[in-house]
Design a protein around this motif. Structure first.
Motif, PDB file in Angstrom:
ATOM      1  N   MET A   1       0.859  -1.179   0.000  1.00 10.40           N
ATOM      2  CA  MET A   1       0.000   0.000   0.000  1.00 10.40           C
ATOM      3  C   MET A   1       0.889   1.220   0.000  1.00 10.40           C
ATOM      4  N   GLY A   2       0.330   2.305  -0.516  1.00 12.21           N
ATOM      5  CA  GLY A   2       1.172   3.482  -0.592  1.00 12.21           C
ATOM      6  C   GLY A   2       0.395   4.765  -0.739  1.00 12.21           C
ATOM      7  N   TRP A   3       1.147   5.832  -0.718  1.00 13.38           N
ATOM      8  CA  TRP A   3       0.600   7.173  -0.907  1.00 13.38           C
ATOM      9  C   TRP A   3       1.302   7.816  -2.094  1.00 13.38           C
ATOM     10  N   TYR A   4       0.494   8.454  -2.928  1.00 10.11           N
ATOM     11  CA  TYR A   4       0.985   9.212  -4.063  1.00 10.11           C
ATOM     12  C   TYR A   4       0.403  10.617  -3.940  1.00 10.11           C
ATOM     13  N   ARG A   5       1.009  11.544  -4.638  1.00  6.99           N
ATOM     14  CA  ARG A   5       0.470  12.901  -4.635  1.00  6.99           C
ATOM     15  C   ARG A   5       0.579  13.518  -6.011  1.00  6.99           C
ATOM     16  N   GLN A   6      -0.301  14.480  -6.231  1.00  5.04           N
ATOM     17  CA  GLN A   6      -0.301  15.196  -7.507  1.00  5.04           C
ATOM     18  C   GLN A   6      -0.472  16.676  -7.236  1.00  5.04           C
ATOM     19  N   ALA A   7       0.532  17.432  -7.616  1.00  2.00           N
ATOM     20  CA  ALA A   7       0.479  18.886  -7.494  1.00  2.00           C
ATOM     21  C   ALA A   7      -0.147  19.468  -8.761  1.00  2.00           C
ATOM     22  N   PRO A   8      -0.706  20.659  -8.673  1.00  2.00           N
ATOM     23  CA  PRO A   8      -1.322  21.275  -9.857  1.00  2.00           C
ATOM     24  C   PRO A   8      -0.343  21.357 -11.021  1.00  2.00           C
ATOM     25  N   GLY A   9      -0.778  20.860 -12.168  1.00  2.00           N
ATOM     26  CA  GLY A   9       0.050  20.924 -13.361  1.00  2.00           C
ATOM     27  C   GLY A   9       1.164  19.899 -13.422  1.00  2.00           C
ATOM     28  N   LYS A  10       1.207  18.989 -12.460  1.00  2.95           N
ATOM     29  CA  LYS A  10       2.266  17.988 -12.431  1.00  2.95           C
ATOM     30  C   LYS A  10       1.688  16.586 -12.458  1.00  2.95           C
ATOM     31  N   GLN A  11       2.542  15.639 -12.760  1.00  2.00           N
ATOM     32  CA  GLN A  11       2.103  14.251 -12.779  1.00  2.00           C
ATOM     33  C   GLN A  11       2.038  13.694 -11.350  1.00  2.00           C
ATOM     34  N   ARG A  12       1.263  12.651 -11.212  1.00  2.00           N
ATOM     35  CA  ARG A  12       1.177  11.976  -9.933  1.00  2.00           C
ATOM     36  C   ARG A  12       2.514  11.313  -9.630  1.00  2.00           C
ATOM     37  N   GLU A  13       2.962  11.448  -8.377  1.00  2.00           N
ATOM     38  CA  GLU A  13       4.248  10.891  -8.016  1.00  2.00           C
ATOM     39  C   GLU A  13       4.152  10.071  -6.738  1.00  2.00           C
ATOM     40  N   LEU A  14       5.063   9.122  -6.621  1.00  2.00           N
ATOM     41  CA  LEU A  14       5.125   8.284  -5.440  1.00  2.00           C
ATOM     42  C   LEU A  14       5.603   9.097  -4.249  1.00  2.00           C
ATOM     43  N   VAL A  15       4.952   8.884  -3.096  1.00  2.00           N
ATOM     44  CA  VAL A  15       5.405   9.505  -1.859  1.00  2.00           C
ATOM     45  C   VAL A  15       6.030   8.449  -0.950  1.00  2.00           C
ATOM     46  N   ALA A  16       5.279   7.384  -0.689  1.00  2.00           N
ATOM     47  CA  ALA A  16       5.780   6.332   0.200  1.00  2.00           C
ATOM     48  C   ALA A  16       4.975   5.064  -0.011  1.00  2.00           C
ATOM     49  N   THR A  17       5.622   3.920   0.221  1.00  2.00           N
ATOM     50  CA  THR A  17       4.933   2.642   0.152  1.00  2.00           C
ATOM     51  C   THR A  17       5.347   1.762   1.328  1.00  2.00           C
ATOM     52  N   VAL A  18       4.471   0.814   1.652  1.00  2.00           N
ATOM     53  CA  VAL A  18       4.778  -0.188   2.670  1.00  2.00           C
ATOM     54  C   VAL A  18       4.291  -1.533   2.150  1.00  2.00           C
ATOM     55  N   THR A  19       5.137  -2.542   2.239  1.00  2.00           N
ATOM     56  CA  THR A  19       4.795  -3.858   1.710  1.00  2.00           C
ATOM     57  C   THR A  19       4.181  -4.743   2.790  1.00  2.00           C
ATOM     58  N   SER A  20       3.773  -5.944   2.365  1.00  2.00           N
ATOM     59  CA  SER A  20       3.195  -6.907   3.291  1.00  2.00           C
ATOM     60  C   SER A  20       4.206  -7.354   4.343  1.00  2.00           C
ATOM     61  N   ARG A  21       5.486  -7.175   4.065  1.00  2.00           N
ATOM     62  CA  ARG A  21       6.526  -7.502   5.033  1.00  2.00           C
ATOM     63  C   ARG A  21       6.999  -6.276   5.797  1.00  2.00           C
ATOM     64  N   SER A  22       6.189  -5.202   5.693  1.00  2.00           N
ATOM     65  CA  SER A  22       6.470  -3.952   6.404  1.00  2.00           C
ATOM     66  C   SER A  22       7.738  -3.248   5.930  1.00  2.00           C
ATOM     67  N   SER A  23       8.155  -3.555   4.734  1.00  2.36           N
ATOM     68  CA  SER A  23       9.274  -2.836   4.138  1.00  2.36           C
ATOM     69  C   SER A  23       8.760  -1.512   3.577  1.00  2.36           C
ATOM     70  N   THR A  24       9.467  -0.447   3.854  1.00  4.12           N
ATOM     71  CA  THR A  24       9.003   0.870   3.415  1.00  4.12           C
ATOM     72  C   THR A  24       9.943   1.476   2.384  1.00  4.12           C
ATOM     73  N   ASN A  25       9.366   2.365   1.594  1.00  2.00           N
ATOM     74  CA  ASN A  25      10.124   3.078   0.574  1.00  2.00           C
ATOM     75  C   ASN A  25       9.584   4.500   0.500  1.00  2.00           C
ATOM     76  N   TYR A  26      10.494   5.476   0.365  1.00  2.11           N
ATOM     77  CA  TYR A  26      10.096   6.875   0.356  1.00  2.11           C
ATOM     78  C   TYR A  26      10.715   7.608  -0.826  1.00  2.11           C
ATOM     79  N   ALA A  27       9.999   8.600  -1.303  1.00  2.00           N
ATOM     80  CA  ALA A  27      10.580   9.519  -2.274  1.00  2.00           C
ATOM     81  C   ALA A  27      11.681  10.304  -1.574  1.00  2.00           C
ATOM     82  N   ASP A  28      12.725  10.628  -2.305  1.00  4.53           N
ATOM     83  CA  ASP A  28      13.837  11.367  -1.700  1.00  4.53           C
ATOM     84  C   ASP A  28      13.373  12.675  -1.071  1.00  4.53           C
TER      85      ASP A  28
END
Length: 116
Positions: free
Chosen positions: A34-61
């Motif tokens: 599961m994760g969170w994405y965001r979209q700013a006005p005039g920009k494409q949707r981008e990844l913010v953060a994700t968490v896997t079934s094994r609780s591994s997380t990943n974040y945008a820089d």
């Protein structure tokens, strides 16, 4: 089919904090990620953060060290704790459920506005 309902966000001052929630209509125990994405006005949707079934997380820089993603299996809910907010964090935040490879569901989005 899975429904995702986001809540939280709103207007926040720069440097402030807020928390987003995403409640799923089904158990997220064995979901791929599961994760969170965001979209700013005039920009494409981008990844913010994700968490896997094994609780591994990943974040945008751009949010590392400021945002934290977590999940509550008993409540079927994923959270995004956002701190040290910046005006460039403004956008519509979407919850995503990658139920299985190639199977994705999206929430309706919630607005986060960071004022300077």
């Amino acid at each position: 089919q899975v429904q995702l309902v986001e809540s939280g966000g709103g207007l926040v001052q720069a440097g402030g904090s807020t928390r987003l929630s995403c409640a799923a209509s089904r158990s997220i125990f064995s979901i791929n990620a599961m994760g969170w994405y965001r979209q700013a006005p005039g920009k494409q949707r981008e990844l913010v953060a994700t968490v896997t079934s094994r609780s591994s997380t990943n974040y945008a820089d751009s949010v590392k060290g400021r945002f934290t993603i977590s999940r509550d299996i008993l409540k079927n809910t994923v959270y995004l704790q956002m701190s040290s907010l910046k005006p460039e964090d403004t956008g519509v935040y979407y919850c995503n459920a990658n139920w299985a490879p190639g199977v994705n569901y999206w929430g309706q989005g919630t607005q986060v506005t960071v004022s300077s």
